[in-house]
Design an enzyme around this catalytic site. Structure first.
Site, short mmCIF file in Angstrom:
data_model
loop_
_atom_site.label_atom_id
_atom_site.label_comp_id
_atom_site.label_asym_id
_atom_site.label_seq_id
_atom_site.Cartn_x
_atom_site.Cartn_y
_atom_site.Cartn_z
N CYS A 3 12.46 -44.34 -17.15
CA CYS A 3 11.34 -43.65 -16.52
C CYS A 3 11.74 -43.08 -15.16
CB CYS A 3 10.17 -44.62 -16.38
SG CYS A 3 8.74 -43.92 -15.59
N CYS A 24 10.00 -40.14 -17.09
CA CYS A 24 8.72 -39.74 -16.48
C CYS A 24 8.85 -39.06 -15.12
CB CYS A 24 7.81 -40.95 -16.27
SG CYS A 24 8.09 -42.35 -17.34
N HIS A 41 -19.41 -31.88 -10.28
CA HIS A 41 -19.35 -30.42 -10.36
C HIS A 41 -18.63 -29.83 -9.16
CE1 HIS A 41 -20.65 -26.61 -11.95
NE2 HIS A 41 -21.14 -26.27 -10.77
N GLU A 88 -16.06 -32.75 -16.02
CA GLU A 88 -17.50 -32.78 -16.30
C GLU A 88 -17.81 -32.18 -17.67
OE1 GLU A 88 -20.24 -30.26 -14.05
OE2 GLU A 88 -18.58 -28.92 -13.56
P1 FAD Z 1 14.03 -48.65 -19.91
O1 FAD Z 1 13.16 -48.12 -18.85
O2 FAD Z 1 14.74 -47.75 -20.80
O3 FAD Z 1 15.00 -49.71 -19.24
C1 FAD Z 1 16.03 -50.38 -19.92
C2 FAD Z 1 17.17 -50.68 -18.94
O4 FAD Z 1 18.06 -51.62 -19.55
C3 FAD Z 1 18.00 -49.45 -18.63
O5 FAD Z 1 18.27 -49.37 -17.25
C4 FAD Z 1 19.30 -49.69 -19.40
O6 FAD Z 1 20.41 -49.04 -18.82
C5 FAD Z 1 19.39 -51.20 -19.32
N1 FAD Z 1 20.25 -51.83 -20.33
C6 FAD Z 1 20.39 -51.48 -21.64
N2 FAD Z 1 21.23 -52.34 -22.26
C7 FAD Z 1 21.62 -53.26 -21.32
C8 FAD Z 1 22.44 -54.40 -21.35
N3 FAD Z 1 23.05 -54.79 -22.47
N4 FAD Z 1 22.61 -55.11 -20.20
C9 FAD Z 1 21.99 -54.74 -19.06
N5 FAD Z 1 21.18 -53.66 -18.98
C10 FAD Z 1 21.00 -52.93 -20.09
N6 FAD Z 1 6.53 -42.73 -20.46
C11 FAD Z 1 5.35 -42.56 -19.83
O7 FAD Z 1 4.54 -43.49 -19.80
N7 FAD Z 1 5.04 -41.38 -19.24
C12 FAD Z 1 5.88 -40.32 -19.22
O8 FAD Z 1 5.55 -39.27 -18.66
C13 FAD Z 1 7.14 -40.48 -19.85
N8 FAD Z 1 8.03 -39.47 -19.85
C14 FAD Z 1 9.25 -39.64 -20.44
C15 FAD Z 1 10.14 -38.57 -20.43
C16 FAD Z 1 11.36 -38.70 -21.04
C17 FAD Z 1 12.34 -37.54 -21.00
C18 FAD Z 1 11.72 -39.93 -21.68
C19 FAD Z 1 13.07 -40.09 -22.32
C20 FAD Z 1 10.84 -40.99 -21.68
C21 FAD Z 1 9.59 -40.86 -21.07
N9 FAD Z 1 8.66 -41.89 -21.08
C22 FAD Z 1 7.44 -41.72 -20.48
C23 FAD Z 1 8.95 -43.19 -21.74
C24 FAD Z 1 9.36 -44.27 -20.70
O9 FAD Z 1 10.42 -43.78 -19.89
C25 FAD Z 1 9.80 -45.54 -21.43
O10 FAD Z 1 8.77 -45.91 -22.33
C26 FAD Z 1 10.06 -46.70 -20.47
O11 FAD Z 1 11.06 -46.38 -19.54
C27 FAD Z 1 10.45 -47.95 -21.26
O12 FAD Z 1 10.73 -49.02 -20.38
P2 FAD Z 1 11.69 -50.21 -20.83
O13 FAD Z 1 11.64 -51.21 -19.73
O14 FAD Z 1 11.35 -50.66 -22.19
O15 FAD Z 1 13.14 -49.59 -20.93
#
Ligand code: FAD
Ligand code: NAP
Length: 512
Positions: free
Chosen positions: A76, A81, A487, A492
């Site tokens: 995100c 996001c 308004h 609205e």
């Molecule tokens: P992530 O935020 O993906 O975090 C996972 C972390 O774990 C990452 O830093 C990764 O590098 C790390 N990791 C992975 N494997 C390992 C490992 N083995 N050891 C240590 N670290 C590891 N959602 C919204 O609500 N609104 C939006 O406007 C929106 N826009 C988006 C736009 C785009 C282009 C994308 C791709 C997604 C968007 N999303 C949006 C979705 C949102 O970003 C995700 O749903 C959210 O980030 C999920 O959170 P998470 O904690 O599950 O995983």
């Protein structure tokens, strides 16, 4: 190779000692160990620490196939996001500048956009958020380690640093919140070699230029929206329908608006290959599946937005028998985010059937922290999650689509109230409002329980957030029309919808 094997032996020795001493003492290094420092992992670890738990979080970013990398905070913050919404804002400002002339601002006829200026400012903001997350973890006494985590047993995690140094950590509970990464198509020559994904687009130092966006869901349409909005020649290639799973009338309004404002769409088309020409341009060959005809065009960039894959590869889940969904590769979880292995939990994008959204990951993470600390038994409610697609004309919704409501309640079991409205700010600017629309799907009879609410228009997310609370409280059509509007606003118009779709009457709002 020798160093690798040496490392493995050393790790095995340390690991055995660690597990042995743990079995003797019954103590762990941490109460909670979180793998993944994204939206969910950070929220869960900070909440647990606030509740007095001893917590560590491991976060590690594998660079994208193009070598793009970023800091702490997950998808995100770095490649989702946040940079997306800011680039969307850059595009909206372009429209506002055009509107401004009609409102009396003296603006030159030709205005242009400078990608490096936008990108640098956004990238600097993201870097400040990376730093902010580190400071917050420190303040809240969460131990942050820049290590790639994998599971050894239900209480032990092995962390691997970029330099290959191993650390073994034990915890009473382990939480997996490793999210997902964009997919590349596997059977298209040149796709991975010449294409980029959403992991790269926000970190480009120079403009992607004329761009082909392949895919037709959130990521594809949002990226295409801001690219066109800042003045780039943009084409979206759609293999089936746009915004699968969303109300299809609303999806059409979103793409109609984009088309009307210059985004090209290659409907019902699939790419066959990507070739790099001697000029440096990318030649894409595709098939129109309706006619069977083949087409070619050149682009400066090809952005694959064809879905995301769960990030489970490095975790060693198979060795422990953590159950995965065979089709999606995501971790199978219970309502309490438990996996098939005791003491191991998973949530956020990695959890099977969970919405891939930041607020759900954050809320689920906080609630899990409370349950693991023995402070609460409250489960995450994944129903009625509102969402916004940040396309040039934004689309927000909560609840069921018209199609889904019809499927569950029958055509005669639902009543749909709708309105085509014109935002006041569009009038002086002489902007076309053909796609600004509201649809409220209700149960037929009684007070008309609201089953779904859909809105396209400016600031759709801001409009829908409050209605989502009403929805959570079980709002009915009677509640809606008893509500007094504010308004003049677009919101609205939602509390004034009175024309039923069934009536066939003109749903265009006229007057105040
Ligand atoms: P992530 O935020 O993906 O975090 C996972 C972390 O774990 C990452 O830093 C990764 O590098 C790390 N990791 C992975 N494997 C390992 C490992 N083995 N050891 C240590 N670290 C590891 N959602 C919204 O609500 N609104 C939006 O406007 C929106 N826009 C988006 C736009 C785009 C282009 C994308 C791709 C997604 C968007 N999303 C949006 C979705 C949102 O970003 C995700 O749903 C959210 O980030 C999920 O959170 P998470 O904690 O599950 O995983
Ligand atoms: P997605 O919803 O899985 O959509 C993938 C898209 O790519 C679909 O349109 C799909 O078409 C198409 N596609 C798949 N394989 C293809 C191929 N080989 N060739 C051509 N097209 C192909 O993925 P996403 O857009 O990456 O979004 C992932 C998740 O991130 C979303 O579910 C959402 O929760 C989250 N997200 C949220 C926001 C937000 O809140 N505003 C923004 C972005 C992302 P078909 O329909 O034909 O399969």
């Amino acid at each position: 190779m020798a160093a690798l094997y040496g490392g493995r032996h050393r790790w095995k020795r340390i690991n055995c000692l660690h597990i042995f001493s743990r079995k003797l003492t019954g103590k762990y290094d941490y109460d909670l160990l979180v793998i993944g420092g994204g939206s969910g992992g950070l929220a869960c670890s900070k909440e647990a620490a606030q509740l007095g738990q001893k917590v560590a979080v491991l976060d590690y970013v594998e660079p994208s196939a193009k070598g793009t990398k970023w800091g702490l905070g997950g998808t995100c913050v770095n490649v989702g996001c946040i940079p997306k919404k800011l680039m969307h804002q850059a595009a909206l400002l372009g429209t506002a500048v055009k509107d401004a002339k009609k409102y009396g601002w003296q603006i030159p006829d030709t205005i242009s956009h400078d990608w490096p200026t936008m990108a640098e400012a956004i990238q600097n903001h993201v870097k400040s958020l990376n730093w902010g997350h580190r400071v917050q973890l420190q303040d809240k006494k969460v131990k942050y380690m820049n290590l790639k985590g994998s599971l050894v047993d239900e209480h032990t995690v092995r962390g691997l640093s970029k330099a290959g140094k191993e650390t073994v950590l034990t915890a009473k509970n382990i939480v997996i919140a490793t999210g997902g990464r964009p997919k590349y198509p596997t059977n298209i020559p040149g796709a991975a070699e010449h294409g980029i994904t959403s992991d790269d687009i926000f970190w480009l130092k120079k403009s992607p230029g004329k761009t082909l966006v392949v895919g037709a869901s959130y990521v594809a349409l949002e990226c295409a929206g801001f690219l066109k909005g800042i003045g780039l020649d943009t084409t979206v290639m759609v293999r089936s329908i746009a915004l699968r799973g969303f109300d299809q009338q609303m999806a059409s309004l979103v793409t109609d608006y984009m088309e009307a404002h210059g985004t090209r769409f290659a409907w019902k088309s699939v790419p066959n290959r990507v070739d790099k020409l001697s000029s440096g341009a990318l030649q894409v060959t595709w098939t129109d599946t309706q006619t069977g005809s083949e087409h070619k065009d050149t682009f400066d960039s090809v952005l694959w937005a064809v879905g995301r894959a769960p990030e489970t590869k490095a975790l060693g889940l198979d060795k422990l028998g953590v159950q995965l969904n065979k089709e999606t590769g995501k971790i199978v979880v219970g309502p309490d985010e438990s996996t098939s292995v005791p003491n191991i939990y998973a949530f956020g994008d990695i959890g099977e059937g969970r919405p891939e959204l930041t607020p759900t990951a954050i809320k689920a993470g906080k609630l899990l922290a409370h349950r693991l600390a023995g402070q609460s038994t409250e489960l995450m409610n994944y129903d009625n999650v509102p969402t916004t697609v940040f396309t040039p004309l934004e689309y927000s919704c909560v609840g069921l689509s018209e199609e889904e409501a019809e499927k569950r309640h029958g055509k005669d079991g639902i009543e749909i109230y709708h309105a085509f409205y014109k935002p006041l700010e569009f009038t002086v600017a002489e902007r076309d409002a053909s796609q600004c629309y509201i649809k409220v799907v209700c149960e037929q009879g009684g007070n008309g329980k609201i089953l779904g609410l859909h809105f396209t228009g400016p600031n759709a997310g801001e409009v829908a957030q409050g209605f989502a609370m009403g929805f959570q409280c079980g709002a009915t059509y009677s509640h809606l029309i008893q509500t007094v509007g504010i308004h003049p606003t677009c919101a609205e118009e939602v509390v004034k919808v009175h024309i039923t779709k069934r009536s066939g009457l003109d749903a265009t709002v006229t007057g105040c």
